[in-house]
Enzyme design. Structure first.
Site, short mmCIF file in Angstrom:
data_model
loop_
_atom_site.label_atom_id
_atom_site.label_comp_id
_atom_site.label_asym_id
_atom_site.label_seq_id
_atom_site.Cartn_x
_atom_site.Cartn_y
_atom_site.Cartn_z
N ASP A 27 6.29 142.84 56.00
CA ASP A 27 5.01 143.54 56.17
C ASP A 27 4.47 144.11 54.86
O ASP A 27 5.23 144.47 53.97
CB ASP A 27 5.20 144.67 57.20
CG ASP A 27 3.88 145.21 57.72
OD1 ASP A 27 2.87 144.49 57.65
OD2 ASP A 27 3.87 146.35 58.20
N ASN A 75 -0.67 138.90 66.16
CA ASN A 75 -1.40 138.66 64.91
C ASN A 75 -2.60 137.71 65.07
O ASN A 75 -3.44 137.61 64.18
CB ASN A 75 -0.47 138.13 63.81
CG ASN A 75 0.47 139.18 63.24
OD1 ASN A 75 1.59 138.90 62.85
ND2 ASN A 75 0.01 140.42 63.18
N TRP A 76 -2.73 137.07 66.25
CA TRP A 76 -3.91 136.21 66.49
C TRP A 76 -5.18 137.04 66.56
O TRP A 76 -6.29 136.48 66.48
CB TRP A 76 -3.75 135.42 67.80
CG TRP A 76 -2.59 134.50 67.82
CD1 TRP A 76 -1.40 134.72 68.45
CD2 TRP A 76 -2.46 133.21 67.19
NE1 TRP A 76 -0.55 133.65 68.25
CE2 TRP A 76 -1.18 132.71 67.48
CE3 TRP A 76 -3.33 132.42 66.41
CZ2 TRP A 76 -0.72 131.48 67.02
CZ3 TRP A 76 -2.87 131.19 65.96
CH2 TRP A 76 -1.59 130.73 66.26
C1 IPE Z 1 4.46 142.87 62.09
O1 IPE Z 1 3.52 143.39 61.23
C2 IPE Z 1 4.37 141.38 62.13
C3 IPE Z 1 4.79 140.67 60.93
C4 IPE Z 1 5.18 141.22 59.82
C5 IPE Z 1 4.73 139.26 61.04
P1 IPE Z 1 2.08 143.86 61.71
O2 IPE Z 1 1.34 144.21 60.48
O3 IPE Z 1 1.48 142.86 62.60
O4 IPE Z 1 2.43 145.15 62.57
P2 IPE Z 1 1.53 146.42 62.92
O5 IPE Z 1 0.22 145.91 63.45
O6 IPE Z 1 1.37 147.20 61.68
O7 IPE Z 1 2.34 147.16 63.94
C1 IPE Z 2 2.44 141.00 57.06
O1 IPE Z 2 1.55 141.65 56.22
C2 IPE Z 2 2.07 139.57 57.33
C3 IPE Z 2 1.64 139.30 58.71
C4 IPE Z 2 1.58 140.17 59.68
C5 IPE Z 2 1.26 137.93 58.99
P1 IPE Z 2 0.22 142.31 56.78
O2 IPE Z 2 -0.86 141.30 56.72
O3 IPE Z 2 0.45 142.92 58.11
O4 IPE Z 2 -0.03 143.42 55.70
P2 IPE Z 2 -0.60 144.88 55.94
O5 IPE Z 2 0.30 145.54 56.93
O6 IPE Z 2 -1.99 144.72 56.45
O7 IPE Z 2 -0.54 145.52 54.60
MG MG Z 3 1.06 144.80 58.65
#
Ligand code: IPE
Ligand code: IPE
Ligand code: MG
Length: 247
Positions: A27, A75-76
């Site tokens: 993340d 994430n979608w």
């Molecule tokens: C969790 O991170 C999913 C991945 C790292 C793939 P998110 O960025 O989606 O989680 P939230 O929304 O901060 O809880």
């Molecule tokens: C994790 O990084 C990757 C995915 C969830 C696909 P993020 O895209 O969630 O990064 P932040 O949390 O917005 O910084």
């Molecule tokens: Mg994130």
């Protein structure tokens, strides 16, 4: 990185108890890009590079199982442009892994609901798994369209169907059966889960499997995560007193 014990003597990772299975919630890609005034997609590109390095490092130091959270069932919700960029990175990695990993020992597996992916991606997922299944090195689980709740729902459906079909009795349902009905079937539960980016939540990662996992929340964004950060988490893990409900 040189590691030191409390007497300031140099030691190596061979001297400490390593986790057998590590989970990483990759993340912080978006924040990393924002800090640099770059589009979020640049953060994902940088994060994919970190993933390559850290997976290699885990394999090199003898970790047996590594599960990386790459894309969640939630994430979608992100803008299409961002989702498309992430899918493109998956594809590039999977094509590269087939040729680059030919003489490798890493076993590649994908966990999550793969039925949503287009045929070309499905083919790459299956080819990676097929080509690597007889290797004897680290098992690398890539969690793509993975959700812990989704995984449990699917297990419940499979078990319910088996009961309905008379293959199972309700009294046969126990924790082991559930462990055997989820994506990580046959693998040990994660000992250590690392979450860079400083967030204190699971975000639906390995809900069933993490009942007794040790968490290490780290204040570093995933693209900046280095082998030194992993070493730090390993040292922290080695100091934990795991009780599993005992004393
Ligand atoms: C969790 O991170 C999913 C991945 C790292 C793939 P998110 O960025 O989606 O989680 P939230 O929304 O901060 O809880
Ligand atoms: C994790 O990084 C990757 C995915 C969830 C696909 P993020 O895209 O969630 O990064 P932040 O949390 O917005 O910084
Ligand atoms: Mg994130």
């Amino acid at each position: 990185m040189a590691l030191f014990n409390k007497n300031k003597e140099k030691f190596s990772l061979n001297d400490i108890i390593l986790p057998e299975h590590i989970g990483i919630i990759m993340d912080g890609n978006g924040r990393w890009a924002k800090k640099r005034g770059l589009p979020r997609t640049a953060g994902h590109t940088a994060g994919a590079q970190t993933f390559r390095r850290i997976a290699r490092y885990c394999s090199d130091i003898g970790i047996k199982y590594l599960t990386v959270y790459a894309f969640s069932t939630e994430n979608w919700k992100r803008p299409k442009e961002e989702v498309d960029a992430i899918m493109k990175l998956f594809k590039e990695y999977m094509i590269e892994a087939i040729s680059d990993f030919q003489d490798d020992s890493i076993v590649v597996k994908f966990i999550g609901d793969r039925t949503v992916f287009p045929p070309d991606m499905l083919e790459l997922i299956e080819k990676n798994e097929q080509d690597s299944k007889d290797r004897d090195g680290m098992v690398l689980n890539i969690a793509m369209n993975y959700g812990g709740r989704d995984e449990i729902v699917n297990a419940v459906k499979t078990i319910a169907q088996d009961v309905k079909d008379g293959k199972l009795d309700v009294s046969d349902i126990n924790a082991q059966l559930i462990s055997d009905s989820i994506y990580t079937k046959g693998q040990p539960d994660p000992d250590l889960i690392i979450r860079p980016s400083g967030e204190y939540r699971t975000s639906n990662f390995l809900l069933w499997q993490s009942a007794y996992s040790e968490y290490c929340i780290m204040d570093v964004l995933w693209p900046d995560f280095k082998s030194e950060h992993l070493d730090k988490a390993l040292i922290e893990y080695a100091k934990r007193n795991r009780r599993f409900g005992g004393i």
